[in-house]
Each structure stands twice: as structure tokens, then as C-alpha cells.
Design an enzyme around this catalytic site. Structure first.
Site, PDB file in Angstrom:
ATOM      1  N   ALA A   1      -3.841   7.381  -5.258  1.00  0.00           N
ATOM      2  CA  ALA A   1      -2.451   6.915  -5.372  1.00  0.00           C
ATOM      3  C   ALA A   1      -2.526   5.408  -5.610  1.00  0.00           C
ATOM      4  O   ALA A   1      -2.436   4.607  -4.670  1.00  0.00           O
ATOM      5  CB  ALA A   1      -1.700   7.238  -4.093  1.00  0.00           C
TER       6      ALA A   1
ATOM      7  N   GLY B   1       0.830  -1.205   0.000  1.00  0.00           N
ATOM      8  CA  GLY B   1       0.000   0.000   0.000  1.00  0.00           C
ATOM      9  C   GLY B   1       0.857   1.244   0.000  1.00  0.00           C
ATOM     10  O   GLY B   1       2.046   1.179  -0.301  1.00  0.00           O
ATOM     11  N   ASN B   2       0.275   2.384   0.303  1.00  0.00           N
ATOM     12  CA  ASN B   2       1.057   3.617   0.393  1.00  0.00           C
ATOM     13  C   ASN B   2       0.403   4.567   1.399  1.00  0.00           C
ATOM     14  O   ASN B   2      -0.629   4.254   1.971  1.00  0.00           O
ATOM     15  CB  ASN B   2       1.218   4.264  -0.991  1.00  0.00           C
ATOM     16  CG  ASN B   2      -0.123   4.601  -1.608  1.00  0.00           C
ATOM     17  OD1 ASN B   2      -0.856   5.437  -1.106  1.00  0.00           O
ATOM     18  ND2 ASN B   2      -0.469   3.916  -2.705  1.00  0.00           N
ATOM     19  N   HIS B   3       1.050   5.725   1.597  1.00  0.00           N
ATOM     20  CA  HIS B   3       0.648   6.630   2.682  1.00  0.00           C
ATOM     21  C   HIS B   3      -0.500   7.574   2.318  1.00  0.00           C
ATOM     22  O   HIS B   3      -0.827   8.462   3.102  1.00  0.00           O
ATOM     23  CB  HIS B   3       1.840   7.497   3.098  1.00  0.00           C
ATOM     24  CG  HIS B   3       2.931   6.719   3.764  1.00  0.00           C
ATOM     25  ND1 HIS B   3       2.716   5.966   4.882  1.00  0.00           N
ATOM     26  CD2 HIS B   3       4.240   6.576   3.445  1.00  0.00           C
ATOM     27  CE1 HIS B   3       3.848   5.395   5.245  1.00  0.00           C
ATOM     28  NE2 HIS B   3       4.792   5.740   4.381  1.00  0.00           N
TER      29      HIS B   3
END
Ligand code: C5P
Length: 413
Positions: A289, A221-223
């Protein structure tokens, strides 16, 4: 017989059916509100006045109930009839909620959610655009506490009708005079126009990260918090657009009658929902994102820890934006985001072209306060004609206004 000249400010019926809620707090500038109420009523609006407990020290309820044609409300209940004045109903009733004059004290309560009177409680329930016209002595207006509250209220997305310089009731001269009623009237007209700007338009938004499963427990995943996309969705909805918000996993929630929220987890799911809804959309803004890679196959059971170094084979996810760029018709607008760390303008410009976008919103991780995990962002918009517009660091809500303004401009041309 001499013809009566039409006042250029208004025409009959231009506000017919519009409901304007005006909160008045304890400030001397309250004397200007009867003129504003007259202008609104002449233009056909329905006006309801709310007083803070101090307002009647500055102006009589009788003046305002006579002009507005409605009893002025101050208390949670009417002691004569025993009826409740429902702050929720008032908040839902209004097309615009103006608080003028708004004192330093009421702004402090609004920022901190201190709902100890009908006016502030109604403010917390209001779903419509909120306009605030501060008026106070210049030293009070300049105080860091007032400034911080004004900034916070702007961050909430409210319109601050900045006070003007001039002679103040204290006898001093400086910033603090409430804007004139004729000007406030025009600002109300502009806001109502803005509210209908995107009526009959459908907008598709993607927001947040995607999670690509490694096994039932772990993911790539990402922030991304999703805040930028949610703010854009809210801004579009407030201007009358029907919004389909496709969100990856976030802690955010959104409730607006114009917004349909569809939650997804992976890039594949986001792709399916976006493609399914694109042809019926006038505008698509892809702010998610999206993970660029996913594991070839998610393990059906939790992968056990062993002494061997594990290897996860990755493949690319579908590029949603690029796909929509291929499908786009001449009547649709497509907007993408670019989060870059170097060669920002060049890379964003390439994406704009390759993905067939109308404009791209660039945020650089080099800028302090921009990008992931911030409530603020600093963006540059590059359009199809390679026109570059750089914006200051602002709250994401304010950035959303800039993006939607750009979009509205393109739709109009
Ligand atoms: O090429 P890049 O991933 O940097 O482009 C970012 C833009 O493309 C963003 O608008 C993002 O939402 C979109 N995107 C997408 N699908 C992907 C990857 C990115 O829609 N798989």
C-alpha cells in the site's frame, strides 16, 4: 513369459531422493499406514515414522520399522543408546510431513502449540508442507472444537485430507473415515509436484505500507499490515521460487531459505529496490500500500507546535507498478492490487489496463473482513481477458494460494 502389469499409481524411482516423515497418532485408522509406506518405498522415497505416545496401542513399531527400513521414533531420547532424537533435524529433513491418522487431541495440541511429545514438537519445527489426515468418530469430527481446530490448521496453510463418509470403527456410519492409502499417496505426489512448480523462477513482491517523512518524528502512512504480501511470498517460496520481498515498515518477519527480505521505509526507497530487481524477475506482485503523496521536503528537525495552522505541501510519489508495467517484457508477469471503496470492478479494470498488468487482485473495503488489519481477505481477480473470478472470504494464507495458483496457470500457458 507373461509381462508383469505396471501399477498405474506409481513407477520406480519417481520419489527417489524424497524424504517423507509420517506421524502416526492413536487412532484405529493407523492400520492403513503400512500400505502407504509400501507405496512410498516402492516409488523410491525415504520414509521415517514418528509415533505419538498412544500410536503403539493401535499398530506395532516393528511393522513400521520393517516396512520403512528405519527405527520408529517416539521419545525425545533413545533409552538404549542415550541419543537424542532431534525434532529440529527431523523437521528440517522432511520434504513432506504427513500426520495420519491425526486425532482430535493432536490437532488441538498443534493449534495451541502444546509440544509435550516428539511428534508435536517436530510439527512445530517443520519447514516443509504439512498434510493432516483426521480420522475419528463422526460426532467428534463434527464437534465445534474439532471444527475450529481444523479451520485454524487450514489457516496455518496446512493441507487437510478430509475424512470420508462411511462405516466407522464404532459401528456408526458417517464422516470420519480416514482417506485410503492410495489416495493419500496421490496427494503426496501432487504436493511434491507443487513444491517444484516454480523452481528456477524469480519473484519480486512488495508488501506493507510506506512511511513518508514529515520530520524526523512524524510521517504519512497507512494501516497496511503487510500480511497479504508476506503470505504470497511464503506461498511462492514453498513452490520453489526464489523470492525477493521488499517490505515497508511492518511488525512481520519471515524466514525461508528461498526468501530475501529487503526492508525499506519510503515509496522512493521501495521504487529504487523494485526497479533494480525487476529485470531479473519472472514475476512481480505489487501488494504494497504505497503512499500516493509525500511531503515535498521532510523538515530536518521536529516541527514545533505553534498557534498557526501548519501547512504541509505534498507531491506525488513514483508509481512503482506503473513503471514496472512500462519496463515489462513479454516473458514477465506483472500483478497488481486494487483496494477500492466504490465502482470497484470498473476502477480495477482501468488500473489493469493502464498499468499493463496480467491480472489485478481487487479487495473492497465494503466487504466485511477484507483489506487492512484483517487476517482474512475477500478478493476478486480480473485478468487481461477481463475474466472475473470472485473468491470467498478466506485467510490471507489461503488467498495467497489462490493468487499463486492463478499465476502458475498463466506461466504454464
Ligand atoms: O493506483 P493504485 O495506487 O490504487 O494502485 C494500486 C496498485 O499499485 C497496488 O498494486 C500497489 O502496490 C501499486 N502501487 C505502486 N506504487 C505506487 C502506488 C501504488 O506500486 N506509488
Amino acid at each position: 513369459m507373461q509381462k508383469r502389469k505396471t501399477n498405474s499409481l506409481w513407477s520406480h524411482n519417481m520419489l527417489t531422493g524424497k524424504k517423507i516423515l509420517i506421524g502416526i497418532t492413536g487412532g484405529i485408522a493407523a492400520y492403513k499406514i503400512p500400505t502407504l509406506v509400501r507405496l512410498l518405498k516402492k516409488a523410491g522415497a525415504e520414509v521415517q515414522i514418528l509415533f505419538s505416545p498412544m500410536a503403539h496401542e493401535f499398530i506395532t513399531p516393528l511393522t513400521l520399522s520393517t516396512l520403512s527400513g528405519n527405527p520408529v521414533l517416539t521419545d525425545f531420547h533413545n533409552p538404549e543408546t542415550g541419543e537424542w532424537n532431534s525434532h529440529v533435524e527431523l523437521g528440517m529433513w522432511a520434504d513432506i510431513f504427513l500426520v495420519a491418522p491425526v486425532t482430535a487431541s493432536t490437532m488441538g495440541k498443534m493449534v495451541n502449540g502444546i509440544a509435550d511429545n516428539l511428534l508435536v514438537t517436530t510439527y512445530l519445527s517443520a519447514k516443509c508442507p504439512v498434510l493432516l489426515a483426521p480420522a475419528m468418530d463422526m460426532d467428534m469430527y463434527k464437534h465445534p472444537s474439532t471444527k475450529a481446530n481444523v479451520d485454524k490448521l487450514k489457516e496455518f496453510g496446512h493441507v487437510i485430507i478430509e475424512p470420508k463418509e462411511g462405516e466407522l470403527a464404532s459401528g456408526l456410519c458417517g464422516e470420519g473415515r480416514m482417506e485410503e492409502p492410495e489416495e493419500i499417496f496421490k496427494i503426496i505426489l501432487d504436493q511434491l509436484k507443487k513444491k517444484a512448480e516454480l523452481k528456477n523462477k524469480t519473484a519480486l513482491i512488495t508488501a506493507g505500507p510506506t512511511y513518508e517523512a514529515i520530520d524526523p518524528v512524524r510521517f504519512i502512512g497507512n494501516h497496511s499490515s503487510g500480511l497479504m504480501g508476506y503470505s504470497i511470498a511464503e506461498e511462492l517460496a514453498s513452490r520453489g521460487a526464489k523470492v525477493i520481498l521488499i517490505s515497508g515498515p511492518t511488525h512481520l518477519n519471515i524466514e525461508h531459505s528461498n526468501i530475501k527480505l529487503i526492508r525499506v521505509e519510503s515509496a522512493d526507497e521501495m521504487y529504487d529496490v523494485a526497479v533494480e530487481n525487476f529485470s531479473a524477475s519472472d514475476v512481480a506482485i505489487m501488494s504494497a500500500a504505497v503512499a500516493d503523496y509525500k511531503p515535498v521536503k521532510a523538515a530536518p528537525k521536529k516541527i514545533k507546535k505553534t498557534t498557526k495552522t501548519p501547512e504541509i505541501k505534498l507531491i506525488t510519489t513514483p508509481d512503482i507498478l506503473a513503471e514496472l508495467g512500462k519496463q515489462k517484457t513479454k516473458d514477465q508477469l506483472l500483478i497488481g492490487f486494487a483496494l477500492e471503496t466504490d465502482n470497484e470492478l470498473e476502477n480495477a479494470g482501468k488500473k489493469l489496463k493502464n498499468k499493463n498488468l496480467d491480472f489485478i487482485v481487487l479487495n473492497s473495503l465494503k466487504d466485511k473482513g477484507a483489506g487492512f488489519r484483517h487476517a482474512t481477505n475477500k478478493v476478486t481477480i480480473i485478468d487481461k481477458d477481463q475474466k472475473i473470478e470472485k473468491f470467498e472470504l478466506k485467510s490471507k494464507k489461503e488467498v495467497a494460494v489462490d493468487i499463486v495458483d492463478k499465476l502458475v496457470g498463466l506461466l504454464a500457458s
